[in-house]
Scaffold this active site. Structure first.
Site, mmCIF file in Angstrom:
data_model
loop_
_atom_site.group_PDB
_atom_site.id
_atom_site.type_symbol
_atom_site.label_atom_id
_atom_site.label_comp_id
_atom_site.label_asym_id
_atom_site.label_seq_id
_atom_site.Cartn_x
_atom_site.Cartn_y
_atom_site.Cartn_z
ATOM 1 N N ASN A 1 12.548 -14.860 -3.896
ATOM 2 C CA ASN A 1 12.761 -14.194 -2.650
ATOM 3 C C ASN A 1 14.028 -14.406 -1.760
ATOM 4 O O ASN A 1 14.933 -15.489 -2.555
ATOM 5 C CB ASN A 1 11.763 -15.559 -2.201
ATOM 6 C CG ASN A 1 10.339 -14.245 -0.744
ATOM 7 O OD1 ASN A 1 11.837 -14.750 0.560
ATOM 8 N ND2 ASN A 1 9.527 -14.665 -0.495
ATOM 9 N N CYS B 1 -11.490 14.278 10.711
ATOM 10 C CA CYS B 1 -12.159 15.065 9.840
ATOM 11 C C CYS B 1 -12.526 16.240 10.276
ATOM 12 O O CYS B 1 -12.724 16.301 11.407
ATOM 13 C CB CYS B 1 -13.243 14.229 9.195
ATOM 14 S SG CYS B 1 -14.258 14.452 7.999
ATOM 15 N N HIS C 1 -4.539 -4.823 -2.169
ATOM 16 C CA HIS C 1 -4.856 -5.164 -0.466
ATOM 17 C C HIS C 1 -5.147 -3.367 -0.469
ATOM 18 O O HIS C 1 -5.272 -2.307 0.656
ATOM 19 C CB HIS C 1 -4.052 -5.170 0.470
ATOM 20 C CG HIS C 1 -3.631 -6.857 0.706
ATOM 21 N ND1 HIS C 1 -2.825 -7.299 1.139
ATOM 22 C CD2 HIS C 1 -4.881 -7.511 0.266
ATOM 23 C CE1 HIS C 1 -2.697 -8.176 0.962
ATOM 24 N NE2 HIS C 1 -4.636 -8.973 0.565
ATOM 25 N N VAL D 1 0.667 -1.095 0.151
ATOM 26 C CA VAL D 1 0.219 0.237 -0.046
ATOM 27 C C VAL D 1 1.414 1.024 0.439
ATOM 28 O O VAL D 1 0.093 2.207 0.410
ATOM 29 C CB VAL D 1 -0.866 -0.162 1.211
ATOM 30 C CG1 VAL D 1 -1.935 -1.250 1.061
ATOM 31 C CG2 VAL D 1 -0.048 -0.219 2.845
ATOM 32 N N ASP D 2 1.820 0.836 -0.670
ATOM 33 C CA ASP D 2 3.331 2.413 -0.110
ATOM 34 C C ASP D 2 3.301 2.905 -1.505
ATOM 35 O O ASP D 2 4.272 4.052 -2.255
ATOM 36 C CB ASP D 2 4.047 1.577 -0.051
ATOM 37 C CG ASP D 2 4.972 0.501 -0.880
ATOM 38 O OD1 ASP D 2 4.136 0.297 -2.128
ATOM 39 O OD2 ASP D 2 5.787 -0.542 -0.452
ATOM 40 N N GLU E 1 14.044 -16.291 1.221
ATOM 41 C CA GLU E 1 13.753 -17.453 1.136
ATOM 42 C C GLU E 1 12.286 -18.464 0.819
ATOM 43 O O GLU E 1 11.742 -17.729 -0.020
ATOM 44 C CB GLU E 1 13.525 -17.520 3.420
ATOM 45 C CG GLU E 1 12.832 -16.584 3.566
ATOM 46 C CD GLU E 1 13.043 -16.521 5.134
ATOM 47 O OE1 GLU E 1 11.743 -16.845 5.809
ATOM 48 O OE2 GLU E 1 13.501 -15.887 5.149
ATOM 49 N N CYS F 1 -15.478 17.056 10.536
ATOM 50 C CA CYS F 1 -16.753 16.324 11.191
ATOM 51 C C CYS F 1 -16.108 16.103 12.806
ATOM 52 O O CYS F 1 -17.347 15.528 13.361
ATOM 53 C CB CYS F 1 -17.838 16.091 10.176
ATOM 54 S SG CYS F 1 -17.146 14.475 9.928
ATOM 55 N N GLY G 1 9.279 -11.439 -3.683
ATOM 56 C CA GLY G 1 8.784 -10.525 -1.995
ATOM 57 C C GLY G 1 7.368 -10.904 -1.117
ATOM 58 O O GLY G 1 7.198 -10.108 -0.034
ATOM 59 N N ALA H 1 15.466 -8.710 -4.155
ATOM 60 C CA ALA H 1 15.200 -8.474 -4.739
ATOM 61 C C ALA H 1 15.925 -7.141 -5.659
ATOM 62 O O ALA H 1 15.681 -7.503 -6.676
ATOM 63 C CB ALA H 1 13.308 -8.119 -4.723
#
Ligand code: OAD
Length: 251
Positions: free
Chosen positions: A212, A147, A118, A102-103, A214, A149, A186, A231
């Site tokens: 990966n 917010c 995700h 999500v970066d 591992e 609000c 990864g 990676a």
């Protein structure tokens, strides 16, 4: 043939190549992964910090972790692994990146077709009125962010107990069904349904390349090629081999 050359051969011969990425691709950008000895879930119990019910019950507590993460992610930059996938897309050899991250580092690296399985941390939504905010305008020093609000903001990331965004789910499995090759980078391949993307592709005849540090539950079962290592070293090496095979010169 070594694993890097095998991976490049698969990519060059494929018409449709997709990548599935997980937290491991961003570790070398300074963002911790979830599992493993340095992982976030060693410090925080995911059921207490990553479940939507926990967020609803105690947003203040969950925001303690989120704010810490945001401060790291907001200054993170893509590493050579992200750039390698962007270069592969420009070569016409990566039709989409499906990411569990999500970066937004794939966007920063230059990939254009990205499916955020995700969700994203780039935007937040008010739990009370639904108003949207951009993370770059939020002060993460005094969580939880509120917010106008008075409602509490929630990042637009998928918490455990929440559904995968339907468009992302649909597009990902369509791609998995039509891909000739999947590069899995990864991810511990423990969280479903993301982990079933390579399985679906494999069942339709795709070749699976895994990168990966591992072995994972995919290794030796679903993966045709396992490139063990960082990676940021493996992906650029694969892309150089792909270019060598496509254009003949040494890179
Ligand atoms: P994990 O933390 O479960 O797995 C990270 C994987 O990356 C592991 O298999 C590591 O061996 C590998 N790894 C670490 N550093 C690496 C490097 N430099 N190069 C290559 N590989 C490396 O992360 P994910 O599989 O992405 O979900 O986790 C899946 C989901 O679980 C996340 O999206 C998140 C989490 O709970 C939600 O928040 C819904």
């Amino acid at each position: 043939m070594d694993q890097i050359s095998k991976a490049a051969e698969i990519i060059v011969s494929a018409n449709t190549v997709i990548a599935l990425t997980g937290a491991g691709i961003s570790v070398e950008s300074g963002i911790p992964a979830f599992r493993g000895s340095q992982g976030l879930w060693e410090k925080y119990d995911p059921m207490e910090y990553a479940h939507i019910e926990s967020f609803r019950r105690n947003p203040q507590k969950v925001w303690g972790m989120l704010a810490e993460l945001y401060k790291i992610v907001m200054k993170a930059q893509p590493n050579p692994a992200h750039y390698a996938l962007a270069e592969l897309e420009k070569l016409g050899k990566c039709q989409a990146v499906i990411t569990q991250n999500v970066d937004a580092l794939h966007q920063k690296a230059g990939n254009e077709r990205i499916i955020e399985f995700h969700g994203t941390g780039e935007t937040l939504t008010c739990m009370a009125c639904g108003k949207k905010y951009e993370a770059k305008n939020i002060d993460f020093d005094n969580p939880p962010p509120l917010c106008t609000c008075g409602g509490i903001l929630k990042p637009d990331i998928v918490f455990f107990g929440e559904p995968i965004p339907s468009d992302a789910l649909h597009q990902s499995f369509l791609l998995a069904e039509s891909a000739d090759a999947v590069i899995v980078v990864g991810t511990s391949a423990q969280v479903y349904p993301a982990a079933s993307i390579p399985e679906t592709a494999k069942s339709r005849g795709a070749k699976v390349i895994e990168v990966n540090l591992e072995p994972t539950p995919l290794t030796g079962r679903i993966s045709d090629v396992f490139c063990q290592g960082k990676a940021s070293q493996i992906l650029p090496a694969i892309v150089n081999k792909v270019k060598e095979k496509l254009f003949g010169a040494k890179y």
